[in-house]
Design an enzyme around this catalytic site. Sequence first.
Site, PDB file in Angstrom:
ATOM      1  N   CYS A 175      -2.468   0.099   7.414  1.00  0.00           N
ATOM      2  CA  CYS A 175      -1.731   1.358   7.249  1.00  0.00           C
ATOM      3  C   CYS A 175      -1.917   2.280   8.446  1.00  0.00           C
ATOM      4  O   CYS A 175      -0.975   2.966   8.858  1.00  0.00           O
ATOM      5  CB  CYS A 175      -2.139   2.035   5.949  1.00  0.00           C
ATOM      6  SG  CYS A 175      -1.648   1.058   4.508  1.00  0.00           S
ATOM      7  N   HIS A 216       0.854  -1.189   0.000  1.00  0.00           N
ATOM      8  CA  HIS A 216       0.000   0.000   0.000  1.00  0.00           C
ATOM      9  C   HIS A 216       0.888   1.235   0.000  1.00  0.00           C
ATOM     10  O   HIS A 216       1.985   1.231   0.577  1.00  0.00           O
ATOM     11  CB  HIS A 216      -0.880   0.027   1.242  1.00  0.00           C
ATOM     12  CG  HIS A 216      -1.960  -1.000   1.253  1.00  0.00           C
ATOM     13  ND1 HIS A 216      -3.131  -0.818   1.955  1.00  0.00           N
ATOM     14  CD2 HIS A 216      -2.069  -2.206   0.658  1.00  0.00           C
ATOM     15  CE1 HIS A 216      -3.905  -1.879   1.798  1.00  0.00           C
ATOM     16  NE2 HIS A 216      -3.281  -2.738   1.020  1.00  0.00           N
ATOM     17  N   CYS A 273      -6.259   2.101   5.658  1.00  0.00           N
ATOM     18  CA  CYS A 273      -6.901   0.861   6.067  1.00  0.00           C
ATOM     19  C   CYS A 273      -6.367   0.459   7.453  1.00  0.00           C
ATOM     20  O   CYS A 273      -5.485   1.130   7.996  1.00  0.00           O
ATOM     21  CB  CYS A 273      -6.597  -0.221   5.037  1.00  0.00           C
ATOM     22  SG  CYS A 273      -4.859  -0.785   5.070  1.00  0.00           S
ATOM     23  N   GLU A 279       0.779   4.018   1.658  1.00  0.00           N
ATOM     24  CA  GLU A 279       1.142   4.521   2.983  1.00  0.00           C
ATOM     25  C   GLU A 279       2.262   3.710   3.605  1.00  0.00           C
ATOM     26  O   GLU A 279       3.212   4.262   4.163  1.00  0.00           O
ATOM     27  CB  GLU A 279      -0.075   4.500   3.929  1.00  0.00           C
ATOM     28  CG  GLU A 279      -1.265   5.289   3.437  1.00  0.00           C
ATOM     29  CD  GLU A 279      -2.273   4.442   2.674  1.00  0.00           C
ATOM     30  OE1 GLU A 279      -3.475   4.752   2.759  1.00  0.00           O
ATOM     31  OE2 GLU A 279      -1.869   3.476   1.973  1.00  0.00           O
TER      32      GLU A 279
END
Length: 176
Positions: free
Chosen positions: A99, A66, A96, A68
């Site tokens: 993260c 991801h 999410c 992040e």
Amino acid sequence: MIGAVPAETRRPHEDTDLAMMRRALLAAEEAAGRGEVPVGAVVARGEEILAVAANEREATGDPTAHAELLAIREAAKALGGWRLSGCTLYATLEPCPMCAGAAHAARLDRLVYATPDPKAGYAGTLHDTPADRRLNHTFAVQTGLLEREATELLKTFFKNRRKRPREAPQRPHPTA
């Protein structure tokens, strides 16, 4: 200028926040061009950009790739340690659970995200990890910065994705 906020009434981070979110949006646009879900992230210490990343899950086959998380990892490398105190994470989409947890573990001071994620958001929507006082660290959150732009980018991406059949990556099964 109509609608302009006089400099003396702006929040201390406002100009920097806007510049950093624009950079995160650029990373998200680049990700969309590669067929990745258009999420971008920046980790900055004041006006200094430490890391810029975009989703890489499709390219790497890594479910943890991801934007992040990648930006947090790069920022930690840039600073030579895992503590990102004094830093802000800018993300085009609400983080999410994974993260938001990484932002907590990194001891970030702030999170600024553009648009909420009603299906997976863990920074105020489904849960509020940054404000959860049961954890050993909390951090400030600002939402809605360039929300319209980030939302439109995501909507356009998924609208286009629904128009064409999705191709599964061709990777051999690990037990084959």
